[in-house]
Design a protein around this motif. Structure first.
Motif, PDB file in Angstrom:
ATOM      1  N   ALA A  24       1.108  -1.377   0.569  1.00  0.00           N
ATOM      2  CA  ALA A  24      -0.605   0.073   0.068  1.00  0.00           C
ATOM      3  C   ALA A  24       0.796   1.216   0.078  1.00  0.00           C
ATOM      4  N   ASP A  25       1.083   1.848  -0.775  1.00  0.00           N
ATOM      5  CA  ASP A  25       1.946   2.793  -1.426  1.00  0.00           C
ATOM      6  C   ASP A  25       1.170   4.313  -0.814  1.00  0.00           C
ATOM      7  N   GLU A  26       1.406   4.914  -0.150  1.00  0.00           N
ATOM      8  CA  GLU A  26       0.701   6.178   0.113  1.00  0.00           C
ATOM      9  C   GLU A  26      -1.188   6.126  -0.251  1.00  0.00           C
ATOM     10  N   ALA A  27      -1.517   4.824   0.082  1.00  0.00           N
ATOM     11  CA  ALA A  27      -2.477   4.668  -0.174  1.00  0.00           C
ATOM     12  C   ALA A  27      -4.046   5.512   0.791  1.00  0.00           C
ATOM     13  N   THR A  28      -3.866   5.797   1.660  1.00  0.00           N
ATOM     14  CA  THR A  28      -4.435   6.478   2.314  1.00  0.00           C
ATOM     15  C   THR A  28      -4.105   8.455   2.358  1.00  0.00           C
ATOM     16  N   SER A  29      -3.051   9.041   1.841  1.00  0.00           N
ATOM     17  CA  SER A  29      -2.100  10.516   1.574  1.00  0.00           C
ATOM     18  C   SER A  29      -3.437  10.518   0.732  1.00  0.00           C
ATOM     19  N   MET A  30      -4.277  10.496  -0.232  1.00  0.00           N
ATOM     20  CA  MET A  30      -4.601  11.770  -0.972  1.00  0.00           C
ATOM     21  C   MET A  30      -6.402  11.692  -0.179  1.00  0.00           C
ATOM     22  N   VAL A  31      -6.238  11.193   0.828  1.00  0.00           N
ATOM     23  CA  VAL A  31      -7.883  10.822   0.972  1.00  0.00           C
ATOM     24  C   VAL A  31      -8.160  11.951   2.096  1.00  0.00           C
ATOM     25  N   ASP A  32      -9.314  12.707   1.964  1.00  0.00           N
ATOM     26  CA  ASP A  32      -9.636  13.292   3.617  1.00  0.00           C
ATOM     27  C   ASP A  32      -9.562  12.748   4.783  1.00  0.00           C
ATOM     28  N   VAL A  33      -9.288  13.428   5.199  1.00  0.00           N
ATOM     29  CA  VAL A  33      -8.825  13.321   7.636  1.00  0.00           C
ATOM     30  C   VAL A  33      -9.784  12.901   8.192  1.00  0.00           C
ATOM     31  N   SER A  34     -11.433  12.743   8.023  1.00  0.00           N
ATOM     32  CA  SER A  34     -12.554  12.137   8.331  1.00  0.00           C
ATOM     33  C   SER A  34     -12.234  10.616   7.827  1.00  0.00           C
ATOM     34  N   ILE A  35     -12.211  10.785   6.903  1.00  0.00           N
ATOM     35  CA  ILE A  35     -12.243   9.218   6.438  1.00  0.00           C
ATOM     36  C   ILE A  35     -11.293   8.439   5.925  1.00  0.00           C
ATOM     37  N   ARG A  36     -10.141   9.365   6.524  1.00  0.00           N
ATOM     38  CA  ARG A  36      -9.120   8.079   6.504  1.00  0.00           C
ATOM     39  C   ARG A  36      -8.568   6.950   7.478  1.00  0.00           C
ATOM     40  N   VAL A  37      -9.256   7.323   8.438  1.00  0.00           N
ATOM     41  CA  VAL A  37      -9.062   6.004   9.585  1.00  0.00           C
ATOM     42  C   VAL A  37      -9.944   4.793   9.172  1.00  0.00           C
ATOM     43  N   SER A  38     -11.128   5.228   8.957  1.00  0.00           N
ATOM     44  CA  SER A  38     -12.312   3.970   8.309  1.00  0.00           C
ATOM     45  C   SER A  38     -11.876   3.215   7.101  1.00  0.00           C
ATOM     46  N   LEU A  39     -10.972   3.860   6.215  1.00  0.00           N
ATOM     47  CA  LEU A  39      -9.870   3.343   5.189  1.00  0.00           C
ATOM     48  C   LEU A  39      -9.133   2.278   6.172  1.00  0.00           C
ATOM     49  N   LEU A  40      -8.473   3.026   6.513  1.00  0.00           N
ATOM     50  CA  LEU A  40      -7.195   2.374   7.198  1.00  0.00           C
ATOM     51  C   LEU A  40      -7.856   0.848   8.368  1.00  0.00           C
ATOM     52  N   ASN A  41      -8.810   0.896   8.513  1.00  0.00           N
ATOM     53  CA  ASN A  41      -9.640   0.169   9.410  1.00  0.00           C
ATOM     54  C   ASN A  41     -10.222  -1.159   8.722  1.00  0.00           C
ATOM     55  N   THR A  42     -10.366  -0.884   7.405  1.00  0.00           N
ATOM     56  CA  THR A  42     -10.795  -1.962   6.038  1.00  0.00           C
ATOM     57  C   THR A  42      -9.408  -1.966   5.978  1.00  0.00           C
ATOM     58  N   LEU A  43      -8.557  -2.195   5.444  1.00  0.00           N
ATOM     59  CA  LEU A  43      -7.231  -3.279   5.745  1.00  0.00           C
ATOM     60  C   LEU A  43      -7.006  -3.439   6.337  1.00  0.00           C
ATOM     61  N   ARG A  44      -6.916  -3.107   8.102  1.00  0.00           N
ATOM     62  CA  ARG A  44      -6.644  -3.851   9.230  1.00  0.00           C
ATOM     63  C   ARG A  44      -6.988  -5.332   9.229  1.00  0.00           C
ATOM     64  N   ARG A  45      -9.537  -4.947   9.299  1.00  0.00           N
ATOM     65  CA  ARG A  45      -9.708  -6.357   8.893  1.00  0.00           C
ATOM     66  C   ARG A  45      -9.360  -7.094   7.975  1.00  0.00           C
TER      67      ARG A  45
END
Lengths: 349, 353
Positions: free
Chosen positions: B175-196
């Motif tokens: 995952a190459d900077e996979a969350t860095s272009m996404v708005d702060v408020s939704i970045r974490v939910s994307l990370l949570n998906t990856l974690r799951r």
């Protein structure tokens, strides 16, 4: 109308009910929907929010720099000039605006490379700028310029004799910050001043801005999506959402005692790096399109505190404590317990 | 120890720009097992994206060996190489650029399922595509399948990119900077998906980021490798690297990082650096590449001899002469003292009420 003024000071800038509208092919979109705030002459205010919340449009409007497709539909931008007059930036003529910009108010944009002319040495660009504003004494310009470059920790001789491409990103940004102060403006607007710079350069820029402000004493407005930057540099913070200021408070109150669910949501979504792992939660859904805002409070569809009233009636900024305003019907129910949690050494869900 | 999925052994990548040789990645070794998480943290130009490409098999290293399940991937026959490329998928930074704008979500997800014979036929493929969308929290899937990328938000697009990576049932996702272009408020939910995905499917992750806060959150149970000018300067379990950094560069980074907490961040020290200038890859300093900026620089040692990555305890390694010597001599390194002060500092806001 509410009074968003700090007690016992005459503001340098008073923005009242500002509305900015873009005329697009598919209709009109309001990017700034009735914004009011005051800024004292020694104050630093951060406008924070995500992409599309209207913060950059607001910044451009303050300088009369809006693109052609945008129009100010209402409101005032009252600015107290050096000689004590109060002018409304919205009503200034082009000639008056040119004088206003840079001498009274300067703006530093994101991406300093694009702000320079690539085929001119820095010194030639400085002379051009100064001349455009009626300053012709090269010796004096040179002295002032060297002093400012030294303040941002750059070697004036080397920098002034360079082309923009010969400087690194962080150096260019520092040159830009120094040059914005060339004509001694009393208000400087920074649009994402540290975005795209690496961490160590970011820290250097932060230190430079802090010491410049101590040394020269001017007012600053920061436009940023970066909460840590606001925590570093702002005296007061305004959270923007869907074209409005939804919360405005002193920096410590905003970070430690947020009273708007969106501010609280942003704080919970940005984990601190030091300390134990804290709960990190994102805000459900995504920011609304300004072209199709929901009825009532625009944050209601993403808000865990929302009730029927929120979906019907758009809240306005109201005082929740001295110097603290929130646009939320349920502000008294909003609290942030992260600090307590960090005390107890939390784990995450 | 179980066999790693992927192993890098003394990998270097050099690029030639005219007469100049750029050492983008130099002498890097690590292993990734099933469900492992390794975070590559570094600033622009540190070589983290290049390294990601090497791991995904998109770039052949100039020197060194990349092993997939024990076998040198650049000596595999074409069938085995394809299996390796299938097992390691990459999710790019910009979901606006990585999705084909004239393909709907269903047309993005179905072809790989058919091509790799994971689905029996088209209706089976659509069924599987729908389940992948559920897996990345795009629900209900019927609503998203017929959409074009421009009809989706940035966060939703990135979820489609992740779903696409999952079509071929990978064992490792880069995952190459996979969350860095996404708005702060939704970045974490994307990370949570990856974690799951990691927890439920056992997918291993090479998570590349410049954002230490995201690294901390995503890789708390994993490891962090700090890159500087193409070299790993520090490697260890995430809580120790972040809580008690050993390398002077990691210490400077963590000390410099602004925090979303006014009291904490305003107490941060001045820059722990001798110089702000980042050396160019084309003219790397002699010895340790960090020595011109390092506060703990020892003349005659750091500017002469290049430090290699050495273990200082069972789990952590550092590429620094000074730190390694101190550890060997049993001195209390200043890093732990500093970290202790920092931890004490963090408690201040609450104590003040």
């Amino acid at each position: 109308m509410i009074d968003v003024q700090r007690p016992s000071c005459q503001p340098l800038l008073s923005v009242r009910d500002l509305v900015v509208q873009y005329q697009g092919a598919s209709g009109a979109v309001q990017a700034v929907r009735g914004v009011s705030f005051d800024l004292a002459s020694d104050e630093s205010l951060a406008l924070i929010g995500e992409s599309g919340c209207g913060k950059t449009t607001l910044g451009l409007a303050l300088l009369g720099l809006l693109p052609k497709a945008a129009r100010i539909m209402g409101g005032q931008i009252l600015y107290r000039t050096r000689d004590g007059r109060v002018v409304d930036v919205v009503r200034l003529s082009d000639a008056e605006l040119r004088r206003f910009r840079w001498q009274e108010c300067a703006m530093v944009f994101q991406g300093a490379l694009n702000a320079f002319n690539p085929v001119l040495k820095i010194w030639d660009q400085v002379v051009d700028t100064a001349r455009a504003h009626g300053f012709r004494d090269r010796t004096r310009i040179r002295e002032q310029c060297e002093r400012l470059l030294r303040l941002v920790q750059l070697d004036p001789t080397r920098v002034l004799d360079s082309y923009p491409h010969e400087l690194s990103g962080g150096m260019r940004q520092r040159v830009m910050i120094a040059l914005s102060l060339l004509l001694e403006p009393r208000l400087v607007i920074y649009d994402e001043p540290t975005t795209a710079l690496d961490i160590l350069t970011q820290r250097a820029i932060i230190e430079v801005l802090r010491s410049l402000r101590q040394e020269l004493g001017f007012a600053m407005v920061f436009i940023s999506h970066d909460l840590p930057l606001a925590a570093e540099l702002a005296d007061r913070v305004a959270t923007m959402y869907a074209g409005r200021i939804v919360e405005l408070a002193d920096v410590r109150n905003l970070f430690y005692r947020p009273r708007h669910p969106y501010t609280r949501g942003l704080l919970l979504a940005v984990p601190p790096v030091s300390g134990p792992l804290t709960t990190v939660v994102s805000i459900p859904g995504s920011p609304p399109s300004l072209a199709s805002l929901p009825a009532g409070c625009s944050f209601a569809p993403r808000c865990e505190f929302a009730t029927d009233r929120c979906r019907r009636e758009e809240p306005t900024l109201s005082t929740v404590a001295p110097g603290h305003w929130s646009a939320c019907h349920h502000w008294s129910a909003v609290s942030l317990d992260r600090w307590m949690e960090r005390l107890g050494g939390a784990s995450h869900a | 120890m179980p066999e790693p999925i992927l192993e890098l052994q003394q990998v270097s990548v050099h690029f030639r720009r005219g007469r100049v040789l750029l050492r983008a990645v130099e002498d890097i070794s690590f292993q990734l097992g099933l469900g492992d998480v390794l975070c590559l943290v570094g600033e622009s130009g540190s070589g983290k994206t290049t390294l990601g490409k090497v791991v995904a098999g998109l770039l052949r290293p100039t020197v060194g060996v990349v092993r997939y399940r024990g076998q040198d991937v650049w000596r595999l026959d074409s069938g085995a190489f394809r299996r390796f490329r299938r097992a390691v998928q990459i999710v790019h930074q910009d979901p606006y650029a990585s999705l084909n704008p004239i393909r709907t979500v269903v047309d993005t997800l179905v072809p790989p399922l058919l091509h790799h014979r994971i689905a029996r036929n088209r209706s089976d493929a659509i069924e599987r595509a729908a389940r992948l969308l559920e897996l990345v929290d795009l629900v209900p899937p019927e609503q998203f399948l017929p959409k074009y990328p421009h009809q989706l938000s940035g966060g939703q697009r990135q979820r489609v990119s992740i779903a696409r990576a999952l079509t071929v049932q990978p064992e490792l996702i880069v995952a190459d900077e996979a969350t860095s272009m996404v708005d702060v408020s939704i970045r974490v939910s994307l990370l949570n998906t990856l974690r799951r995905l990691r927890e439920e499917l056992g997918v291993a992750f090479l998570f590349i980021t410049h954002d230490l806060a995201m690294a901390k959150y995503f890789a708390w149970q994993g490891r962090i490798a700090v890159l500087y000018l193409g070299r790993v300067v520090e490697l260890g379990p995430t809580p120790s690297v972040i809580g008690d950094p050993l390398h002077p560069y990691t210490q400077a980074l963590l000390a410099a990082l602004p925090e979303p907490d006014p009291d904490l961040t305003r107490r941060k020290s001045k820059l722990l650096l001798r110089s702000l200038d980042i050396p160019s890859l084309a003219h790397l300093p002699s010895g340790c590449p960090f020595h011109p900026r390092c506060l703990r620089f020892v003349s005659g040692l750091c500017d002469v001899e290049r430090p290699s990555l050495r273990f200082v305890d069972a789990h952590r390694s550092v590429a620094c002469h000074v730190v390694v010597q101190e550890r060997a001599a049993g001195d209390l390194p200043p890093s732990s003292q500093e970290a202790a002060t920092r931890r004490a500092d963090e408690r201040m806001p609450f104590e003040r009420g």
